[in-house]
Design an enzyme around this catalytic site. Sequence first.
Site: not given
Length: 425
Positions: A271-272
Amino acid sequence: MISLIPNAIHFLLTTFILNSPQPPEPSPSQLGLQFQLRHVHGVSNDSRILFSDIPPQSLTPSQLDQYTYTVKTRTIHTHRPSSFSAFTQARSRSRSVSSSPSELWSPPIPVPGPNTSDRETLLTLAKMTNNAYYSDPSSSNWYDLGPDWNVSYTYGWEPDSDGFRGHVFVSQDTKTVVLSIKGTSVPWIGGGPTMKKDKLNDNLLFSCCCARVGPTWSTVCGCYGGGGKCDEGCVEKALAEDSLFYPIGTNLYNNLSYMYPESNIWVIGHSLGGSLASLIGQTFGTPVVAFEAPAEKMASRRLHLPSAPSSDHITHVFNTADPIPMGTCTGVTSTCANAGYAMESRCHVGKLIRYDTVGKKGWSSNVRNHPIDVVINNLLNEDWEKEDLDKGVEGLGRGVPEPVDEEEDCDAQECMTWTYENETV
Ligand SMILES: *[C@@H]1O[C@H](CO)[C@@H](O)[C@H](O)[C@H]1NC(C)=O
Ligand SMILES: *[C@@H]1O[C@H](CO)[C@@H](O)[C@H](O)[C@H]1NC(C)=O
Ligand SMILES: *[C@@H]1O[C@H](CO)[C@@H](O)[C@H](O)[C@H]1NC(C)=O
Ligand SMILES: *[C@@H]1O[C@H](CO)[C@@H](O)[C@H](O)[C@H]1NC(C)=O
């Protein structure tokens, strides 16, 4: 896991160490690297980094087994900046001239990278990005930095490091160091203390214009010019000033390469964390594997990261039913918007291993297909195109989808409804 961390610690890194014999030198691709828990790292609330050793004999055999990971390598070619300061200089120069000096980058250097065509290797890397979530209660004391774990290193970190979490895996011969960065803590995956800062960073990095999704949104920067117009210079300035995670990541990388000067460092994340892994990989020319990461090309352009002659050392792994890497979790009624996220970017840097779960498995687009455990349990648990592979016909079926380039017209489709102007230079 969060509750197990003493108050004074709000940044946690774990280091694992290689447990396999010396690799056969001429054939690094056949090499299976095994990692096991060895150190715990953390940053205290007064911004010192803490490192502590865990003696291997304190682990039971079943703990050793559970936390032993294998990856296969292959030789990849990567360009490195002549130095971090040369990179930083080129970056600030490119704020006025938009070009990257060719002399910044080395000729292609062969380095051992993860074999991203190998399903087991991807599975192992995915587990590394998520090891903490899979700890059973008996292993929880690994993360409890009680009196047994004393500071062995201290050095400076940004005070705002409370959103940036990860693990560091180190091979016994210290030739390979894997930095694994955790992703966004989001409300639909359990939340957590890093949620607020994660969200600010997400909205700065992946939204078209300061997360102005609708008129009622409180924006993360003041660059909206009315009537669908956005001040690009203003967005870049906001990103440079407020996007804390990228400088923390480069700082961490610099510190790791200082500690392991002779090692190959790989950066991975979900993700991030995957997007940050890519930004770090673009900066240092280091191999990257990012899982289900929101598209980071726009952020990298806005951060003025000089681009290397090739970005093939960066690999994105994601599935088409996850709207976050697909850039389709958008619009005022989307799950992302409802939770306050503007995940609008669409274009990735590097190679894409795109699992077409919508087309081939009939999944429908939903943020529930975003978590790393979906990758571990539903994507990498068996070979892709298994039925074709089972037929045993040469050239039919692959264990892992073929890596492809980002679509050529991607840039044109990103943030299409916005007009960018440059008022702040
Ligand atoms: C941070 O450290 C200070 C002094 O070392 C202490 O008084 C304070 O309670 C700590 N804060 C947290 C959140 O642990
Ligand atoms: C990478 O892994 C795949 C699948 O295991 C294998 O077929 C391939 O030969 C490996 N590549 C290299 C360069 O070792
Ligand atoms: C850590 O420090 C405490 C207090 O100084 C000491 O009692 C303890 O033995 C130390 N532990 C280790 C593992 O060195
Ligand atoms: C860690 O990074 C900071 C910032 O780049 C730097 O000042 C410090 O010297 C580094 N420490 C080590 C051990 O490399």
